[in-house]
Design a protein around this motif. Structure first.
Motif, PDB file in Angstrom:
ATOM      1  N   PHE A  62       2.514  -4.090  -4.890  1.00  0.00           N
ATOM      2  CA  PHE A  62       2.955  -4.325  -6.138  1.00  0.00           C
ATOM      3  C   PHE A  62       3.898  -5.160  -6.739  1.00  0.00           C
ATOM      4  CE2 PHE A  62      -0.051  -0.799  -6.221  1.00  0.00           C
ATOM      5  CZ  PHE A  62      -1.559  -1.164  -6.574  1.00  0.00           C
ATOM      6  N   LEU A  63       3.152  -6.271  -7.107  1.00  0.00           N
ATOM      7  CA  LEU A  63       4.516  -7.647  -6.805  1.00  0.00           C
ATOM      8  C   LEU A  63       3.925  -7.994  -8.316  1.00  0.00           C
ATOM      9  CD1 LEU A  63       3.117  -8.524  -3.730  1.00  0.00           C
ATOM     10  CD2 LEU A  63       5.524  -8.313  -4.408  1.00  0.00           C
ATOM     11  N   ARG A  64       5.363  -8.501  -9.242  1.00  0.00           N
ATOM     12  CA  ARG A  64       5.538  -9.383 -10.325  1.00  0.00           C
ATOM     13  C   ARG A  64       5.876 -10.344  -9.999  1.00  0.00           C
ATOM     14  NH1 ARG A  64       8.923  -4.465 -13.997  1.00  0.00           N
ATOM     15  NH2 ARG A  64       6.986  -2.689 -13.791  1.00  0.00           N
ATOM     16  N   ASP A  65       6.106 -11.900 -11.096  1.00  0.00           N
ATOM     17  CA  ASP A  65       6.642 -12.784 -11.233  1.00  0.00           C
ATOM     18  C   ASP A  65       6.249 -13.450  -9.680  1.00  0.00           C
ATOM     19  OD1 ASP A  65       7.464 -12.333 -13.693  1.00  0.00           O
ATOM     20  OD2 ASP A  65       9.424 -11.063 -12.460  1.00  0.00           O
ATOM     21  N   PRO A  66       5.358 -14.243  -9.266  1.00  0.00           N
ATOM     22  CA  PRO A  66       3.672 -13.404 -10.639  1.00  0.00           C
ATOM     23  C   PRO A  66       3.333 -12.097  -9.775  1.00  0.00           C
ATOM     24  CG  PRO A  66       3.491 -14.628  -8.147  1.00  0.00           C
ATOM     25  CD  PRO A  66       4.624 -14.818  -8.560  1.00  0.00           C
ATOM     26  N   LYS A  67       2.187 -11.830 -10.450  1.00  0.00           N
ATOM     27  CA  LYS A  67       2.020 -10.471  -9.852  1.00  0.00           C
ATOM     28  C   LYS A  67       0.779 -10.538  -9.944  1.00  0.00           C
ATOM     29  CE  LYS A  67      -1.056  -7.020 -12.848  1.00  0.00           C
ATOM     30  NZ  LYS A  67      -1.884  -6.515 -14.088  1.00  0.00           N
ATOM     31  N   GLU A  68       0.883  -9.994  -8.506  1.00  0.00           N
ATOM     32  CA  GLU A  68       0.079  -9.747  -7.099  1.00  0.00           C
ATOM     33  C   GLU A  68      -0.097  -8.548  -6.623  1.00  0.00           C
ATOM     34  OE1 GLU A  68       0.586 -12.029  -2.931  1.00  0.00           O
ATOM     35  OE2 GLU A  68       2.126 -12.505  -4.770  1.00  0.00           O
ATOM     36  N   SER A  77       1.752  -6.503   8.204  1.00  0.00           N
ATOM     37  CA  SER A  77       2.993  -6.954   7.516  1.00  0.00           C
ATOM     38  C   SER A  77       3.577  -8.227   6.302  1.00  0.00           C
ATOM     39  CB  SER A  77       4.373  -7.502   8.800  1.00  0.00           C
ATOM     40  OG  SER A  77       4.060  -8.582   8.871  1.00  0.00           O
ATOM     41  N   TYR A  78       4.413  -8.047   5.508  1.00  0.00           N
ATOM     42  CA  TYR A  78       4.924  -8.454   4.302  1.00  0.00           C
ATOM     43  C   TYR A  78       5.383  -8.394   4.140  1.00  0.00           C
ATOM     44  CZ  TYR A  78       3.565 -10.642  -0.270  1.00  0.00           C
ATOM     45  OH  TYR A  78       3.808 -11.413  -1.218  1.00  0.00           O
ATOM     46  N   ALA A  79       6.496  -9.805   3.821  1.00  0.00           N
ATOM     47  CA  ALA A  79       7.990  -9.241   3.026  1.00  0.00           C
ATOM     48  C   ALA A  79       7.684  -9.937   1.658  1.00  0.00           C
ATOM     49  CB  ALA A  79       8.351 -10.631   3.459  1.00  0.00           C
ATOM     50  N   VAL A  80       9.179  -9.451   1.265  1.00  0.00           N
ATOM     51  CA  VAL A  80       8.938  -9.420  -0.389  1.00  0.00           C
ATOM     52  C   VAL A  80      10.528  -9.833  -0.503  1.00  0.00           C
ATOM     53  CG1 VAL A  80       9.366  -8.460  -3.088  1.00  0.00           C
ATOM     54  CG2 VAL A  80       7.423  -7.649  -0.401  1.00  0.00           C
ATOM     55  N   ALA A  81       9.632 -11.345  -0.930  1.00  0.00           N
ATOM     56  CA  ALA A  81      11.650 -12.361  -1.351  1.00  0.00           C
ATOM     57  C   ALA A  81      13.057 -11.344  -2.466  1.00  0.00           C
ATOM     58  CB  ALA A  81      11.260 -13.027  -1.985  1.00  0.00           C
ATOM     59  N   HIS A  86       8.919  -5.238  -7.016  1.00  0.00           N
ATOM     60  CA  HIS A  86       7.895  -4.762  -5.897  1.00  0.00           C
ATOM     61  C   HIS A  86       7.432  -2.901  -5.794  1.00  0.00           C
ATOM     62  CE1 HIS A  86      11.550  -4.863  -3.489  1.00  0.00           C
ATOM     63  NE2 HIS A  86      10.765  -4.429  -3.104  1.00  0.00           N
ATOM     64  N   LEU A  87       6.865  -2.380  -5.937  1.00  0.00           N
ATOM     65  CA  LEU A  87       6.371  -0.715  -5.648  1.00  0.00           C
ATOM     66  C   LEU A  87       5.674  -0.560  -4.401  1.00  0.00           C
ATOM     67  CD1 LEU A  87       5.624   1.653  -7.493  1.00  0.00           C
ATOM     68  CD2 LEU A  87       3.691   0.366  -8.816  1.00  0.00           C
ATOM     69  N   VAL A  88       5.943  -0.176  -3.879  1.00  0.00           N
ATOM     70  CA  VAL A  88       5.073   0.153  -2.665  1.00  0.00           C
ATOM     71  C   VAL A  88       4.262   1.322  -3.464  1.00  0.00           C
ATOM     72  CG1 VAL A  88       4.474   0.657   0.061  1.00  0.00           C
ATOM     73  CG2 VAL A  88       6.301  -1.052  -1.667  1.00  0.00           C
ATOM     74  N   VAL A  89       2.728   1.601  -3.053  1.00  0.00           N
ATOM     75  CA  VAL A  89       2.504   3.282  -3.245  1.00  0.00           C
ATOM     76  C   VAL A  89       1.082   2.727  -1.737  1.00  0.00           C
ATOM     77  CG1 VAL A  89       2.345   2.808  -5.804  1.00  0.00           C
ATOM     78  CG2 VAL A  89       0.277   2.400  -4.155  1.00  0.00           C
ATOM     79  N   ASN A  90       1.110   4.155  -1.334  1.00  0.00           N
ATOM     80  CA  ASN A  90       0.370   4.866  -0.368  1.00  0.00           C
ATOM     81  C   ASN A  90      -1.354   4.242  -1.020  1.00  0.00           C
ATOM     82  OD1 ASN A  90      -1.384   6.032   1.499  1.00  0.00           O
ATOM     83  ND2 ASN A  90       0.370   7.948   1.576  1.00  0.00           N
ATOM     84  N   GLY A  91      -1.830   3.872   0.464  1.00  0.00           N
ATOM     85  CA  GLY A  91      -3.240   3.093  -0.029  1.00  0.00           C
ATOM     86  C   GLY A  91      -4.068   4.107   0.565  1.00  0.00           C
ATOM     87  N   GLY A  92      -3.675   4.957   0.753  1.00  0.00           N
ATOM     88  CA  GLY A  92      -5.288   6.089   1.184  1.00  0.00           C
ATOM     89  C   GLY A  92      -5.252   7.460   1.443  1.00  0.00           C
TER      90      GLY A  92
END
Length: 113
Positions: A62-68, A77-81, A86-92
């Motif tokens: 989950f990301l802020r500025d902008p919300k995503e 993979s995904y890169a966060v600037a 950001h927040l990371v949670v288990n998705g399963g």
């Protein structure tokens, strides 16, 4: 570094397993395994970007500025600037294992309340 920033965030949240594979000036690779109810809490990094690479299971970023929201599975993979909260949670329903590549620059972890 901001006054609330820390150099090592291991004491701020629980994970099933944490392995540091590489640590060099300005760059590091960590492997995290989080259970179905675990998370990496809201935070940002002043100078480094986080690149998440999922080995097993599912994670949600989950990301802020902008919300995503980004959902990642094995091989994705995904890169966060830098500076992006950001927040990371288990998705399963099972444990998720992922790599976090952090760099290039001085690492810090700035928790958000």
């Amino acid at each position: 570094m901001s006054e609330s920033a820390v150099k090592d965030a291991a004491h701020l949240y629980e994970v099933e397993r944490r392995v540091r594979h590489v640590e060099r000036p300005g760059f590091r690779i960590q492997e995290l395994q989080i259970g179905p109810k675990q998370k990496v809490p809201w935070h940002y990094h002043s100078n480094v970007r986080d690149t998440f690479y999922v080995l097993q299971g599912q994670i949600r970023v989950f990301l802020r500025d902008p919300k995503e929201e980004v959902r990642l599975g094995p091989g994705e993979s995904y890169a966060v600037a830098a500076k992006r909260p950001h927040l990371v949670v288990n998705g399963g329903e099972t444990s998720a294992t992922f790599l976090v590549l952090q760099g290039i620059g001085e690492y810090d972890f700035v928790p958000l309340t």
